[in-house]
Write a protein that holds these residues in place. Structure first.
Motif, PDB file in Angstrom:
ATOM      1  N   THR A  60       0.750  -1.224  -0.169  1.00 20.07           N
ATOM      2  CA  THR A  60       0.047  -0.015  -0.021  1.00 20.07           C
ATOM      3  C   THR A  60       0.883   1.175   0.229  1.00 20.07           C
ATOM      4  OG1 THR A  60      -1.719  -1.214   1.227  1.00 20.07           O
ATOM      5  CG2 THR A  60      -1.695   1.091   1.292  1.00 20.07           C
ATOM      6  N   SER A  61       1.788   1.437   0.847  1.00 23.91           N
ATOM      7  CA  SER A  61       2.825   2.360   0.924  1.00 23.91           C
ATOM      8  C   SER A  61       3.513   2.392  -0.531  1.00 23.91           C
ATOM      9  CB  SER A  61       3.656   2.238   1.849  1.00 23.91           C
ATOM     10  OG  SER A  61       4.798   3.259   1.965  1.00 23.91           O
ATOM     11  N   SER A  62       3.954   1.521  -0.927  1.00 25.55           N
ATOM     12  CA  SER A  62       4.482   1.688  -2.450  1.00 25.55           C
ATOM     13  C   SER A  62       3.305   2.139  -3.534  1.00 25.55           C
ATOM     14  CB  SER A  62       4.973   0.222  -3.010  1.00 25.55           C
ATOM     15  OG  SER A  62       5.423   0.393  -4.329  1.00 25.55           O
ATOM     16  N   ASN A  63       2.265   1.731  -3.511  1.00 26.08           N
ATOM     17  CA  ASN A  63       1.079   2.268  -4.321  1.00 26.08           C
ATOM     18  C   ASN A  63       1.100   3.602  -4.325  1.00 26.08           C
ATOM     19  OD1 ASN A  63       1.033  -0.485  -5.404  1.00 26.08           O
ATOM     20  ND2 ASN A  63      -0.946  -0.803  -4.396  1.00 26.08           N
ATOM     21  N   LEU A  64       0.969   4.097  -3.024  1.00 26.85           N
ATOM     22  CA  LEU A  64       0.485   5.536  -2.516  1.00 26.85           C
ATOM     23  C   LEU A  64       1.860   6.386  -3.102  1.00 26.85           C
ATOM     24  CD1 LEU A  64      -0.816   5.332   1.014  1.00 26.85           C
ATOM     25  CD2 LEU A  64      -1.966   5.954  -1.185  1.00 26.85           C
ATOM     26  N   LYS A  65       3.001   5.933  -2.945  1.00 25.28           N
ATOM     27  CA  LYS A  65       4.071   6.587  -3.294  1.00 25.28           C
ATOM     28  C   LYS A  65       3.986   6.854  -5.055  1.00 25.28           C
ATOM     29  CE  LYS A  65       9.009   6.903  -3.259  1.00 25.28           C
ATOM     30  NZ  LYS A  65      10.434   5.956  -2.770  1.00 25.28           N
ATOM     31  N   GLN A  66       3.743   5.771  -5.540  1.00 23.89           N
ATOM     32  CA  GLN A  66       3.834   5.612  -7.078  1.00 23.89           C
ATOM     33  C   GLN A  66       2.608   6.648  -7.472  1.00 23.89           C
ATOM     34  OE1 GLN A  66       3.212   1.649  -8.364  1.00 23.89           O
ATOM     35  NE2 GLN A  66       5.360   1.139  -8.253  1.00 23.89           N
ATOM     36  N   TYR A  67       1.371   6.664  -6.855  1.00 21.43           N
ATOM     37  CA  TYR A  67       0.373   7.486  -7.431  1.00 21.43           C
ATOM     38  C   TYR A  67       0.810   9.019  -6.961  1.00 21.43           C
ATOM     39  CZ  TYR A  67      -4.073   9.862  -6.975  1.00 21.43           C
ATOM     40  OH  TYR A  67      -4.911  10.608  -7.279  1.00 21.43           O
ATOM     41  N   LYS A  68       1.631   9.149  -5.794  1.00 23.74           N
ATOM     42  CA  LYS A  68       1.869  10.523  -5.664  1.00 23.74           C
ATOM     43  C   LYS A  68       2.986  11.110  -6.763  1.00 23.74           C
ATOM     44  CE  LYS A  68       4.322  13.445  -2.412  1.00 23.74           C
ATOM     45  NZ  LYS A  68       5.125  13.109  -1.058  1.00 23.74           N
ATOM     46  N   GLU A  69       3.810  10.093  -6.934  1.00 25.42           N
ATOM     47  CA  GLU A  69       4.776  10.309  -8.143  1.00 25.42           C
ATOM     48  C   GLU A  69       4.022  10.946  -9.633  1.00 25.42           C
ATOM     49  OE1 GLU A  69       7.532   7.341  -8.293  1.00 25.42           O
ATOM     50  OE2 GLU A  69       8.462   8.295  -6.273  1.00 25.42           O
ATOM     51  N   LEU A  70       3.108   9.950  -9.739  1.00 25.27           N
ATOM     52  CA  LEU A  70       2.796  10.141 -10.992  1.00 25.27           C
ATOM     53  C   LEU A  70       1.702  11.559 -11.047  1.00 25.27           C
ATOM     54  CD1 LEU A  70       1.632   8.768 -13.756  1.00 25.27           C
ATOM     55  CD2 LEU A  70      -0.312   7.878 -12.545  1.00 25.27           C
ATOM     56  N   TYR A  71       0.895  11.642 -10.065  1.00 24.79           N
ATOM     57  CA  TYR A  71       0.154  12.647  -9.803  1.00 24.79           C
ATOM     58  C   TYR A  71       1.051  14.029  -9.950  1.00 24.79           C
ATOM     59  CZ  TYR A  71      -2.747  16.419  -7.707  1.00 24.79           C
ATOM     60  OH  TYR A  71      -3.670  17.459  -7.553  1.00 24.79           O
ATOM     61  N   LEU A  72       2.345  14.224  -9.415  1.00 25.77           N
ATOM     62  CA  LEU A  72       3.265  15.341  -9.411  1.00 25.77           C
ATOM     63  C   LEU A  72       3.702  15.604 -10.920  1.00 25.77           C
ATOM     64  CD1 LEU A  72       5.003  14.859  -6.162  1.00 25.77           C
ATOM     65  CD2 LEU A  72       3.317  16.675  -6.656  1.00 25.77           C
ATOM     66  N   VAL A  73       4.005  14.395 -11.697  1.00 25.57           N
ATOM     67  CA  VAL A  73       4.411  14.335 -13.003  1.00 25.57           C
ATOM     68  C   VAL A  73       3.096  15.012 -13.631  1.00 25.57           C
ATOM     69  CG1 VAL A  73       4.925  13.233 -15.164  1.00 25.57           C
ATOM     70  CG2 VAL A  73       6.083  12.613 -12.903  1.00 25.57           C
ATOM     71  N   GLU A  74       2.136  14.657 -13.438  1.00 23.31           N
ATOM     72  CA  GLU A  74       0.893  15.197 -14.158  1.00 23.31           C
ATOM     73  C   GLU A  74       0.671  16.567 -14.128  1.00 23.31           C
ATOM     74  OE1 GLU A  74      -2.349  12.613 -13.663  1.00 23.31           O
ATOM     75  OE2 GLU A  74      -1.674  11.057 -14.878  1.00 23.31           O
ATOM     76  N   MET A  75       0.875  16.929 -12.763  1.00 20.97           N
ATOM     77  CA  MET A  75       0.473  18.507 -12.419  1.00 20.97           C
ATOM     78  C   MET A  75       1.599  19.213 -13.124  1.00 20.97           C
ATOM     79  SD  MET A  75      -1.910  18.776 -10.741  1.00 20.97           S
ATOM     80  CE  MET A  75      -1.960  20.450  -9.873  1.00 20.97           C
ATOM     81  N   GLN A  76       2.794  18.741 -13.067  1.00 22.50           N
ATOM     82  CA  GLN A  76       3.947  19.556 -13.575  1.00 22.50           C
ATOM     83  C   GLN A  76       3.627  19.638 -15.311  1.00 22.50           C
ATOM     84  OE1 GLN A  76       6.533  21.090 -12.175  1.00 22.50           O
ATOM     85  NE2 GLN A  76       7.256  21.815 -14.038  1.00 22.50           N
ATOM     86  N   GLU A  77       3.193  18.547 -15.725  1.00 23.22           N
ATOM     87  CA  GLU A  77       2.681  18.640 -17.451  1.00 23.22           C
ATOM     88  C   GLU A  77       1.907  19.713 -17.368  1.00 23.22           C
ATOM     89  OE1 GLU A  77       2.044  14.563 -18.572  1.00 23.22           O
ATOM     90  OE2 GLU A  77       4.022  14.062 -18.327  1.00 23.22           O
ATOM     91  N   LEU A  78       0.848  19.630 -16.850  1.00 18.92           N
ATOM     92  CA  LEU A  78      -0.454  20.582 -16.912  1.00 18.92           C
ATOM     93  C   LEU A  78       0.200  22.154 -16.526  1.00 18.92           C
ATOM     94  CD1 LEU A  78      -3.251  21.069 -17.433  1.00 18.92           C
ATOM     95  CD2 LEU A  78      -3.520  20.750 -14.736  1.00 18.92           C
ATOM     96  N   GLN A  79       1.142  22.322 -15.525  1.00 17.32           N
ATOM     97  CA  GLN A  79       1.690  23.776 -15.256  1.00 17.32           C
ATOM     98  C   GLN A  79       2.518  23.891 -16.753  1.00 17.32           C
ATOM     99  OE1 GLN A  79       3.868  23.257 -11.461  1.00 17.32           O
ATOM    100  NE2 GLN A  79       1.972  23.781 -10.473  1.00 17.32           N
ATOM    101  N   GLU A  80       3.158  23.384 -17.251  1.00 10.02           N
ATOM    102  CA  GLU A  80       3.835  23.592 -18.475  1.00 10.02           C
ATOM    103  C   GLU A  80       3.090  24.113 -19.594  1.00 10.02           C
ATOM    104  OE1 GLU A  80       6.561  20.263 -19.075  1.00 10.02           O
ATOM    105  OE2 GLU A  80       7.869  20.667 -17.445  1.00 10.02           O
ATOM    106  N   LYS A  81       2.035  23.250 -19.757  1.00  8.05           N
ATOM    107  CA  LYS A  81       0.927  23.488 -20.718  1.00  8.05           C
ATOM    108  C   LYS A  81       0.314  24.838 -20.421  1.00  8.05           C
ATOM    109  CE  LYS A  81      -0.311  18.816 -22.254  1.00  8.05           C
ATOM    110  NZ  LYS A  81      -1.388  17.768 -22.225  1.00  8.05           N
ATOM    111  N   ILE A  82       0.098  25.066 -19.478  1.00 10.64           N
ATOM    112  CA  ILE A  82      -0.643  26.484 -18.964  1.00 10.64           C
ATOM    113  C   ILE A  82       0.610  27.752 -19.333  1.00 10.64           C
ATOM    114  CG2 ILE A  82      -1.449  28.009 -17.135  1.00 10.64           C
ATOM    115  CD1 ILE A  82      -2.785  25.323 -15.990  1.00 10.64           C
ATOM    116  N   SER A  83       1.870  27.232 -18.604  1.00 11.66           N
ATOM    117  CA  SER A  83       2.780  28.467 -19.201  1.00 11.66           C
ATOM    118  C   SER A  83       3.144  28.905 -20.450  1.00 11.66           C
ATOM    119  CB  SER A  83       3.932  28.089 -18.257  1.00 11.66           C
ATOM    120  OG  SER A  83       4.669  26.968 -18.945  1.00 11.66           O
TER     121      SER A  83
END
Length: 150
Positions: A82-105
């Motif tokens: 569960t901890s590993s799954n949460l860590k992967q989800y968090k990393e994926l979420y942060l990557v997607e947020m970064q991509e979204l911010q780049e698109k907005i910028s």
């Protein structure tokens, strides 16, 4: 379980043997010795029952400890997963947020450019309209320095 069943069979045979001994002992030894033998046999049965009970409790405790160890290990594994799954989800979420911010910028300079162009076109259109209206109204008002913004 077989040990317990076997011990109960042995106890039953001993009890039957005690009955036979009791009947014969009354004729051979008298009441005093018979009571003594009965007490000795009861003590033997009680000791045997205590040993069987102790073995049963020990087996149950061993099973409980085995189950507890298994559940503890299962909890640890599921917790790590569960901890590993949460860590992967968090990393994926942060990557997607970064991509979204780049698109907005990336859209920001385009928005600035289009706003500037709109303002420039608006200013040109207003200047052209003012010039056209001056031509329509004639040169009189041009001499009066007619300005639409005054």
């Amino acid at each position: 379980m077989k040990k317990i069943l076997a011990s109960f069979v042995v106890i039953t045979f001993l009890f039957l043997g005690l009955q036979v001994i009791t009947v014969h002992a009354q004729f051979l030894f008298g009441q005093g010795k018979l009571d003594s033998m009965i007490r000795d046999m009861q003590n033997i049965f009680e000791e045997r029952e205590a040993v069987i009970t102790d073995i049963s409790w020990d087996q149950q405790e061993d099973r409980r400890l085995t189950i507890q160890d298994y559940l503890t290990e299962l909890f640890k594994k599921s917790s790590v997963a569960t901890s590993s799954n949460l860590k992967q989800y968090k990393e994926l979420y942060l990557v997607e947020m970064q991509e979204l911010q780049e698109k907005i910028s990336l859209h920001k300079p385009f928005e600035d450019f289009s706003r500037d162009k709109r303002n420039e076109l608006k200013s040109e259109i207003e200047t052209d309209i003012v010039d056209y209206l001056r031509e329509l109204l004639g040169d009189d008002e041009e001499s009066n320095n007619f300005n639409i913004y005054e």
